[in-house]
Design an enzyme around this catalytic site. Structure first.
Site, PDB file in Angstrom:
ATOM      1  N   ASP A 107      -0.678  25.847  27.352  1.00 50.77           N
ATOM      2  CA  ASP A 107       0.615  26.095  27.251  1.00 50.77           C
ATOM      3  C   ASP A 107       0.919  24.246  27.166  1.00 50.77           C
ATOM      4  O   ASP A 107       0.536  24.151  26.273  1.00 50.77           O
ATOM      5  CB  ASP A 107      -0.173  24.501  29.082  1.00 50.77           C
ATOM      6  CG  ASP A 107       0.746  24.973  30.625  1.00 50.77           C
ATOM      7  OD1 ASP A 107       2.758  25.126  29.687  1.00 50.77           O
ATOM      8  OD2 ASP A 107       0.655  24.418  31.214  1.00 50.77           O
ATOM      9  N   ASP A 108       1.804  23.504  27.436  1.00 51.43           N
ATOM     10  CA  ASP A 108       2.539  22.899  26.643  1.00 51.43           C
ATOM     11  C   ASP A 108       2.142  21.648  27.263  1.00 51.43           C
ATOM     12  O   ASP A 108       1.846  21.022  26.078  1.00 51.43           O
ATOM     13  CB  ASP A 108       4.051  23.069  26.755  1.00 51.43           C
ATOM     14  CG  ASP A 108       4.807  22.825  28.543  1.00 51.43           C
ATOM     15  OD1 ASP A 108       3.757  23.188  29.390  1.00 51.43           O
ATOM     16  OD2 ASP A 108       5.998  22.861  28.405  1.00 51.43           O
ATOM     17  N   ASP A 111      -0.169  17.599  32.400  1.00 47.24           N
ATOM     18  CA  ASP A 111       0.612  15.702  33.434  1.00 47.24           C
ATOM     19  C   ASP A 111      -1.125  15.258  34.037  1.00 47.24           C
ATOM     20  O   ASP A 111      -1.655  15.313  34.221  1.00 47.24           O
ATOM     21  CB  ASP A 111       1.740  15.995  33.262  1.00 47.24           C
ATOM     22  CG  ASP A 111       2.067  15.128  34.271  1.00 47.24           C
ATOM     23  OD1 ASP A 111       1.466  13.967  34.599  1.00 47.24           O
ATOM     24  OD2 ASP A 111       3.684  14.523  33.814  1.00 47.24           O
TER      25      ASP A 111
HETATM   26  O1  LIG Z   1      -0.544  19.135  35.105  1.00 43.22           O
HETATM   27  P1  LIG Z   1       0.745  19.582  36.411  1.00 43.22           P
HETATM   28  O2  LIG Z   1       1.299  18.342  36.780  1.00 43.22           O
HETATM   29  O3  LIG Z   1       0.211  20.650  36.581  1.00 43.22           O
HETATM   30  O4  LIG Z   1       2.466  19.358  34.760  1.00 43.22           O
HETATM   31  C1  LIG Z   1       1.961  20.750  33.873  1.00 43.22           C
HETATM   32  C2  LIG Z   1       3.123  21.933  34.242  1.00 43.22           C
HETATM   33  O5  LIG Z   1       4.587  21.167  34.781  1.00 43.22           O
HETATM   34  C3  LIG Z   1       5.151  21.964  33.197  1.00 43.22           C
HETATM   35  O6  LIG Z   1       5.233  22.909  33.978  1.00 43.22           O
HETATM   36  P2  LIG Z   1       6.166  23.197  34.354  1.00 43.22           P
HETATM   37  O7  LIG Z   1       5.854  23.425  36.826  1.00 43.22           O
HETATM   38  O8  LIG Z   1       7.599  22.236  35.330  1.00 43.22           O
HETATM   39  O9  LIG Z   1       7.519  24.725  35.227  1.00 43.22           O
HETATM   40  P3  LIG Z   1       8.014  25.403  33.917  1.00 43.22           P
HETATM   41  O10 LIG Z   1       6.571  25.275  32.752  1.00 43.22           O
HETATM   42  O11 LIG Z   1       8.718  26.924  33.849  1.00 43.22           O
HETATM   43  O12 LIG Z   1       9.256  24.195  32.823  1.00 43.22           O
HETATM   44  C4  LIG Z   1       4.408  22.376  32.164  1.00 43.22           C
HETATM   45  O13 LIG Z   1       4.955  23.333  31.470  1.00 43.22           O
HETATM   46  C5  LIG Z   1       3.270  22.200  32.941  1.00 43.22           C
HETATM   47  O14 LIG Z   1       2.951  23.902  33.204  1.00 43.22           O
HETATM   48  N1  LIG Z   2       8.997  18.362  29.959  1.00 49.92           N
HETATM   49  C1  LIG Z   2       8.190  18.098  30.955  1.00 49.92           C
HETATM   50  N2  LIG Z   2       7.672  18.530  31.743  1.00 49.92           N
HETATM   51  C2  LIG Z   2       6.445  18.039  32.443  1.00 49.92           C
HETATM   52  N3  LIG Z   2       5.704  18.690  33.118  1.00 49.92           N
HETATM   53  C3  LIG Z   2       4.992  17.439  33.863  1.00 49.92           C
HETATM   54  N4  LIG Z   2       5.532  16.459  33.278  1.00 49.92           N
HETATM   55  C4  LIG Z   2       6.304  16.663  32.498  1.00 49.92           C
HETATM   56  C5  LIG Z   2       6.537  16.446  31.232  1.00 49.92           C
HETATM   57  O1  LIG Z   2       6.473  15.436  30.754  1.00 49.92           O
HETATM   58  N5  LIG Z   2       7.671  16.999  30.567  1.00 49.92           N
HETATM   59 MG   LIG Z   3       4.447  24.910  32.893  1.00 48.09          MG
END
Ligand SMILES: O=P(O)(O)OC[C@H]1O[C@H](OP(=O)(O)OP(=O)(O)O)[C@H](O)[C@@H]1O
Ligand SMILES: Nc1nc2[nH]cnc2c(=O)[nH]1
Ligand SMILES: [Mg+2]
Length: 173
Positions: A107-108, A111
């Site tokens: 994952d990227d 948080d």
């Molecule tokens: O540790 P957490 O608080 O759960 O947050 C982390 C997740 O939040 C973001 O995804 P998002 O739900 O925004 O979806 P996306 O990847 O489609 O942008 C990010 O890419 C992680 O997968």
């Molecule tokens: N782009 C982005 N997405 C998130 N989702 C949860 N935390 C983050 C953050 O710091 N940046």
């Molecule tokens: Mg995500």
């Protein structure tokens, strides 16, 4: 349920913008570390944010079997309920003996760690890697590259565009 720990404003208070170059470098650094932890039979990207790092990691490690698990919970900076939009395929589950052994989840970022927790429950023996980690989510990650503070919001290159920045003496922060 909304994340009550930090407001959207507090969370977005410190910005950490990441360029494509920086992101590519950080993904390559992650791959160096993962090379010690592998080999991996397949990579599972947590979409959407995990797609770009998974592509870079897969290229560097020579992994050609890629699956996705779709999890979404954020509406911009505010976290709501976790939604699993796409499950891991049966083929991938079999490849990891049902527990994720020998598989890599990418994952990227982590948080709060809620997304990581959910996916870890699906594949408890898989290796979990992210490029960035905030303190709350960090214990859920096996390998990451850069830690940022909990009140920092990371801006990825696919979510941003170059724009004019006013000079400091004109009142820029
Ligand atoms: O540790 P957490 O608080 O759960 O947050 C982390 C997740 O939040 C973001 O995804 P998002 O739900 O925004 O979806 P996306 O990847 O489609 O942008 C990010 O890419 C992680 O997968
Ligand atoms: N782009 C982005 N997405 C998130 N989702 C949860 N935390 C983050 C953050 O710091 N940046
Ligand atoms: Mg995500």
């Amino acid at each position: 349920m909304a994340d009550k720990t930090l407001s959207a404003e507090e969370r977005a208070g410190r910005a950490f913008p990441v360029s494509w170059d920086q992101f590519h470098r950080d993904c390559r650094a992650l791959t160096w570390r993962l090379n010690e932890a592998g080999p991996f039979a397949a990579i599972i990207a947590i979409t959407r944010g995990g797609l770009v790092p998974a592509a870079i990691v897969a290229r560097e490690l020579g992994v050609r079997v890629i699956d996705t698990v779709g999890v979404a919970s954020y509406d911009h900076t505010r976290q709501g309920e976790l939604n699993v939009l796409k499950a891991i395929s049966e083929d991938t589950l079999k490849l990891g003996s049902g527990t994720g052994k020998g598989l890599l989840i990418v994952d990227d970022l982590v948080d709060t760690g809620k997304t990581a927790q959910l996916v870890r429950e699906m594949l408890p023996d898989a290796h979990f890697a992210t490029v960035y980690a905030k303190p709350k989510g960090r214990p859920l990650v096996d390998t990451f590259i850069t830690e940022v503070s909990q009140d920092t919001w990371i801006f990825f290159p696919w979510d941003t565009a170059l724009s004019f920045a006013p000079p400091l003496r004109d009142g820029a922060a």
